[in-house]
Write an enzyme that holds these catalytic residues in place. Structure first.
Site, PDB file in Angstrom:
ATOM      1  NE  ARG A 152      -1.610   1.309   3.796  1.00 50.43           N
ATOM      2  CZ  ARG A 152      -0.903   2.360   4.207  1.00 50.43           C
ATOM      3  NH1 ARG A 152      -0.981   3.515   3.570  1.00 50.43           N
ATOM      4  NH2 ARG A 152      -0.095   2.242   5.244  1.00 50.43           N
ATOM      5  CB  VAL A 153       1.870   3.934  -1.976  1.00 52.94           C
ATOM      6  CG1 VAL A 153       3.128   3.100  -2.034  1.00 52.94           C
ATOM      7  CG2 VAL A 153       1.061   3.772  -3.250  1.00 52.94           C
ATOM      8  CB  SER A 154      -0.637   7.206   1.934  1.00 49.72           C
ATOM      9  OG  SER A 154      -0.496   6.248   2.954  1.00 49.72           O
ATOM     10  CE  LYS A 155       1.603  12.386   0.905  1.00 48.60           C
ATOM     11  NZ  LYS A 155       2.680  13.369   1.109  1.00 48.60           N
TER      12      LYS A 155
END
Length: 208
Positions: free
Chosen positions: A8-11
């Site tokens: 997962r990456v937030s941006k």
């Protein structure tokens, strides 16, 4: 047994390919990737797909444990759900997080206990604060999404053999699994000593 990866990456501008490649190199046969989803949101599309894909005996592989959630509350709830499903978890960068070995399970259990203690302390402080506010004539908190009807359905689904998972109940009721856990816990406290409700034979729910 299947090794499943989750990244997962937030941006949106961040590239999750590095995480995905690490997980595949470590043996993940399939990798689910959430791209641009906040760590403070639990119902992420690919995470829900990952949970649906996982089966008892599988191993969930992550680069770091914080990929599963950005708050201790979300993380602990997620770990409980994985345990309920019979899924082991392993972190590439945190050797203590590896429930596939006896030592890893023991050390992980210690970490989980301290994390749970912190969450319980925060919850207790919040409860005391709300009680004080009520005593001063102020009411805090927000209305629950769990109506009496939803609580009864959730209770019956948990009374099945085998019991429906928290995720299954949450999806059925269109609420978060945290709301289901909290509502049932509160209901059990209020109704302590009453007989357990009958199994919901009329509900057809797939439980893993």
């Amino acid at each position: 047994m299947t090794v499943v990866g989750y990244a997962r990456v937030s941006k949106r501008e961040q590239n999750p390919k590095a995480q995905e490649a690490e997980l595949q190199a470590a043996g993940a046969e399939r990798v689910f990737v959430d791209h641009g989803d906040s760590s403070r949101v639990k119902d992420r599309p690919q995470w829900l797909a990952c949970m649906d894909y996982l089966r008892a005996g599988d191993v969930l592989l992550v680069r770091r444990l914080d990929r599963l959630g950005g708050t201790e509350r979300i993380l602990i709830e997620t770990l409980h759900e994985l345990e309920d499903k019979g899924v082991d978890i392993k972190s590439l960068t945190e050797p203590v997080i590896d429930t596939t070995t006896p030592m890893g399970r023991a050390l992980f259990g210690i970490v989980a206990v301290f994390a749970q203690l912190r969450v319980d302390t925060i919850r207790e402080n919040t409860r005391l604060g709300l009680e004080y506010a009520r005593a001063q004539g102020r009411v805090g908190g927000r209305p629950t999404v769990m109506s009496a009807e939803r609580i009864e359905v959730a209770r019956q689904m948990r009374a099945q053999t085998p019991p429906a998972t928290w995720d299954t109940i949450a999806k059925t009721l269109h609420v978060s699994s945290a709301s289901v856990r909290r509502a049932l816990a509160q209901s059990e406290n209020i109704n302590a000593g009453l007989p357990r409700p009958r199994s919901a034979d009329h509900l057809s729910v797939r439980s893993t």
